[in-house]
Design an enzyme around this catalytic site. Structure first.
Site, PDB file in Angstrom:
ATOM      1  N   HIS A  90      13.129  20.274  14.146  1.00 17.90           N
ATOM      2  CA  HIS A  90      12.678  21.380  13.861  1.00 17.90           C
ATOM      3  C   HIS A  90      12.487  22.494  15.008  1.00 17.90           C
ATOM      4  CE1 HIS A  90       9.767  19.853  10.483  1.00 17.90           C
ATOM      5  NE2 HIS A  90      11.022  19.752  10.143  1.00 17.90           N
ATOM      6  N   GLU A  93      10.198  23.810  16.957  1.00 22.07           N
ATOM      7  CA  GLU A  93       9.371  23.620  17.854  1.00 22.07           C
ATOM      8  C   GLU A  93       9.857  22.349  18.796  1.00 22.07           C
ATOM      9  OE1 GLU A  93       6.895  24.312  14.235  1.00 22.07           O
ATOM     10  OE2 GLU A  93       8.798  23.643  14.617  1.00 22.07           O
ATOM     11  N   CYS A 105       4.472  21.224  11.670  1.00 21.23           N
ATOM     12  CA  CYS A 105       4.119  20.070  10.996  1.00 21.23           C
ATOM     13  C   CYS A 105       3.463  19.176  11.819  1.00 21.23           C
ATOM     14  CB  CYS A 105       5.431  19.399  10.779  1.00 21.23           C
ATOM     15  SG  CYS A 105       6.684  18.618  11.900  1.00 21.23           S
ATOM     16  N   CYS A 127       5.872  17.986  14.955  1.00 17.27           N
ATOM     17  CA  CYS A 127       6.014  19.118  16.140  1.00 17.27           C
ATOM     18  C   CYS A 127       4.457  19.112  16.787  1.00 17.27           C
ATOM     19  CB  CYS A 127       6.532  20.308  15.419  1.00 17.27           C
ATOM     20  SG  CYS A 127       8.280  19.843  14.946  1.00 17.27           S
TER      21      CYS A 127
END
Length: 165
Positions: free
Chosen positions: A77, A79, A103, A106
């Protein structure tokens, strides 16, 4: 007299996050993230994509099917990439700007890194267990805050053609 229509810091860093998302090869969801420190300097950027060395052409991009035949076990992801790509080992009190609310996985990375604030654009997955878990962790973490990005702007035009000066 100075210009009055310049970008705020929040607009600038969110724009960098959204521009970073344009690097994503994901055909469905492009997410970018930008980490800025207390001096308003960018210390990390990232977008959702495969780990270094993994070919974008050899891994699936599907959203449905058996787990190993989807993108989910392989994609990092935005992040996570922004934190891992950081030029600083100390992200304490930094802000992370991201297109989607992080999420739960993250969020753990963000909390562990010491980032102090999450500024997100969209919370479209707010009814999922992953986002609920994120908010539970964040609400119980005393040193991190989150807020939705707000701006009067609806778009920013970027041109590769420079105006005559």
């Amino acid at each position: 007299m100075k210009r009055e229509d310049y970008l705020s810091w929040d607009e600038y860093f969110m724009a960098v996050a959204l521009l970073s998302a344009q690097r994503s090869k994901d055909p469905n969801t492009q997410v970018g993230a930008c980490v800025a420190n207390e001096q308003n300097k960018i210390v990390g950027v990232g977008y959702n994509g495969l780990p270094w060395g993994c070919s974008d052409d050899e891994f699936p991009w599907d959203r449905q099917g058996s787990f190993l035949d989807t993108k989910y076990p392989y994609v990092c992801h935005a992040e996570l990439n922004a934190v891992l790509n950081s030029v600083s080992t100390n992200l304490r009190k930094c802000r992370i700007y991201v297109g989607l609310f992080p999420c739960n996985e993250c969020t753990k990375v963000i909390i562990q890194s010491g980032i102090g604030e999450i500024i997100y654009l969209s919370d479209k997955y707010k009814d999922t267990d992953q986002i609920r878990a994120s908010k539970i962790m964040l609400d119980k973490s005393p040193n991190i805050f989150y807020r939705q990005f707000k701006s009067e702007l609806t778009n920013i035009n970027i041109s590769f053609l420079l105006p005559d000066i």
